[in-house]
Design an enzyme around this catalytic site. Structure first.
Site, PDB file in Angstrom:
ATOM      1  CE  LYS A 191      -7.502   1.020   0.508  1.00 39.02           C
ATOM      2  NZ  LYS A 191      -6.842   0.073   1.385  1.00 39.02           N
ATOM      3  CB  SER A 226      -0.965   0.002   1.186  1.00 40.44           C
ATOM      4  OG  SER A 226      -0.274  -0.243   2.392  1.00 40.44           O
ATOM      5  CG  HIS A 253      -3.681  -0.670  -2.433  1.00 38.17           C
ATOM      6  ND1 HIS A 253      -4.134   0.625  -2.428  1.00 38.17           N
ATOM      7  CD2 HIS A 253      -3.432  -0.973  -1.142  1.00 38.17           C
ATOM      8  CE1 HIS A 253      -4.132   1.097  -1.192  1.00 38.17           C
ATOM      9  NE2 HIS A 253      -3.710   0.139  -0.385  1.00 38.17           N
TER      10      HIS A 253
END
Ligand SMILES: *Cc1c(COP(=O)(O)O)cnc(C)c1O
Length: 388
Positions: free
Chosen positions: A241, A183, A211
């Site tokens: 996200k 990250s 991610h």
């Protein structure tokens, strides 16, 4: 009372002295890439809204419709009254999207990591963890009370050595856990090698795709990127996200999902997500699964940003939308962020304990919603500031 609070005041002062003090700024979101504060417009270069879907019309409509049909809150935990019909659909769709047998939704990615690791692993088991794994993985390891062995970042020789030493520990479950996209560095774990070692030494593999989902491959995440579909035991993801909502999930074999429903305390003892959260996540997932233009645009923007930064002599060899600009010093990171802020650009200064000591950095993130002009503007400003 003052006396009892003095310790906290002192401890906060130490943080301030070390430039490690944190505080919150509240913004008004204007679009996927712009926010305002005190009447001034800022370009957001720090968000994980990788595909810009938070402001996608279909996603917003899906959330609104869910509120109209099913109300605002869920009113209970999944095992009591809160498991509305949208969960069943989303979990089926997630399992298909991740080429897994089954999936289970948690309230956040944080809770998914903490609940999954501490739920599956117990005192006699062994967790083998990359040193740069996300805090929620670390917290899950601690809560599990399993033995935790940490290997240097992406060091496959070290991982192999640990597994060799554990060869005769047949009494224990062995779990290798790693971020797929790290990250704060944006680099990618060597999952092909990790899976090879895991099968050789009889360990389970868990990857955190926070991610990677909506980012790697055609958006399906690290298993797709490495051609390992169906081969990773536990794939964790988050809706917060690229999926433009709130919540986390794991995709795994049915038996593991059943086990988690019975053992993951963050799943059992927390009220289920609201219909709007789930509906938004479903719509975003549907968009990624059926239209790869968003993921393509993101990957294009990453390449463009890399080129623009290169022109400014800022070399970042990332394969993901995360650009770590490491300046080492806490103060320097804060100062650069402050200058950018005054120029209307928001970029996070990341300091310990989020990153190791002396590794403070600016963490720049590119999304599919940024324009070329915006990326160019940011690269130029960064170039000017860092040359000084
Ligand atoms: C953001 C993040 C999480 C936590 O997800 P939330 O949904 O924000 O709680 C977990 N793991 C990694 C690697 C992350 O970056």
């Amino acid at each position: 009372m003052k006396d009892k609070l003095n310790r906290f005041i002192e401890r906060l002062n130490i943080l301030r002295e070390e430039s490690l003090y944190r505080s919150v700024t509240n913004y008004t979101p204007l679009s996927a890439t712009h926010v305002s504060k005190d009447g001034k417009d800022y370009l957001m270069m720090a968000s994980n809204n990788y595909l810009g879907l938070t402001h996608n019309l279909q996603v917003k409509e899906a959330a609104k419709k869910a509120v109209e049909l099913y109300g605002t809150g869920s009113g209970g935990s999944r095992l009591t009254s809160g498991s509305h019909i949208l969960f069943e659909k989303l979990e089926q769709e997630l399992a298909v999207f991740k080429s897994a047998e089954s999936a289970l939704v948690f309230n956040t990615g944080y809770m998914a990591n903490v609940g999954t690791i501490s739920g599956l692993m117990s005192k006699n088991d062994i967790i083998i963890s990359d040193e740069l794994n996300h805090a929620s993985i670390i917290d899950g390891c601690r809560l599990s009370r399993a033995q935790c062995m940490v290997y240097p970042h992406k060091d496959m020789n070290a991982l192999a050595d640990i597994l060799k030493k554990l060869y005769d520990r047949n009494d224990a479950v062995k779990l290798i856990v790693t971020d797929s996209v790290f990250s704060m560095d944006g680099d990618i774990a060597p999952l092909d090698e990790i899976c090879y070692l895991a099968s050789k030494y009889d360990a389970l593999v868990m990857v955190d795709d926070a991610h990677a989902t909506g980012v790697l491959g055609n958006g399906h995440g690290s298993a797709e990127y490495f051609n390992l579909k169906g081969k990773i035991d536990i794939q964790l993801g988050t809706f917060s996200k690229a999926l433009a909502s709130e919540g986390g999930f794991v995709a795994a074999k049915q038996v593991l999902v059943d086990y988690l429903i019975n053992h993951a305390r963050s799943y059992i003892f927390s009220t289920a997500l609201s219909p709007a959260d789930i509906a938004a996540a479903r719509e975003a997932l549907h968009i990624i699964a059926t239209d790869n233009s968003y993921v393509k645009k993101l990957q294009e923007n990453v390449a463009i940003m890399k080129k623009y930064l290169q022109k400014e002599s800022i070399e970042i060899c990332t394969q993901t939308p995360i650009f770590p600009i490491v300046v080492h010093d806490n103060d320097l990171a804060l100062n650069v962020a402050k200058i950018l802020y005054d120029d209307g650009i928001i970029l996070s200064a990341i300091r310990p304990p989020t990153v190791p000591k002396n590794q403070s950095r600016l963490r720049l993130t590119v999304t599919a919603a940024h324009t070329k002009e915006e990326l160019h503007f940011v690269a130029e400003k960064l170039g000017q500031i860092l040359k000084k």
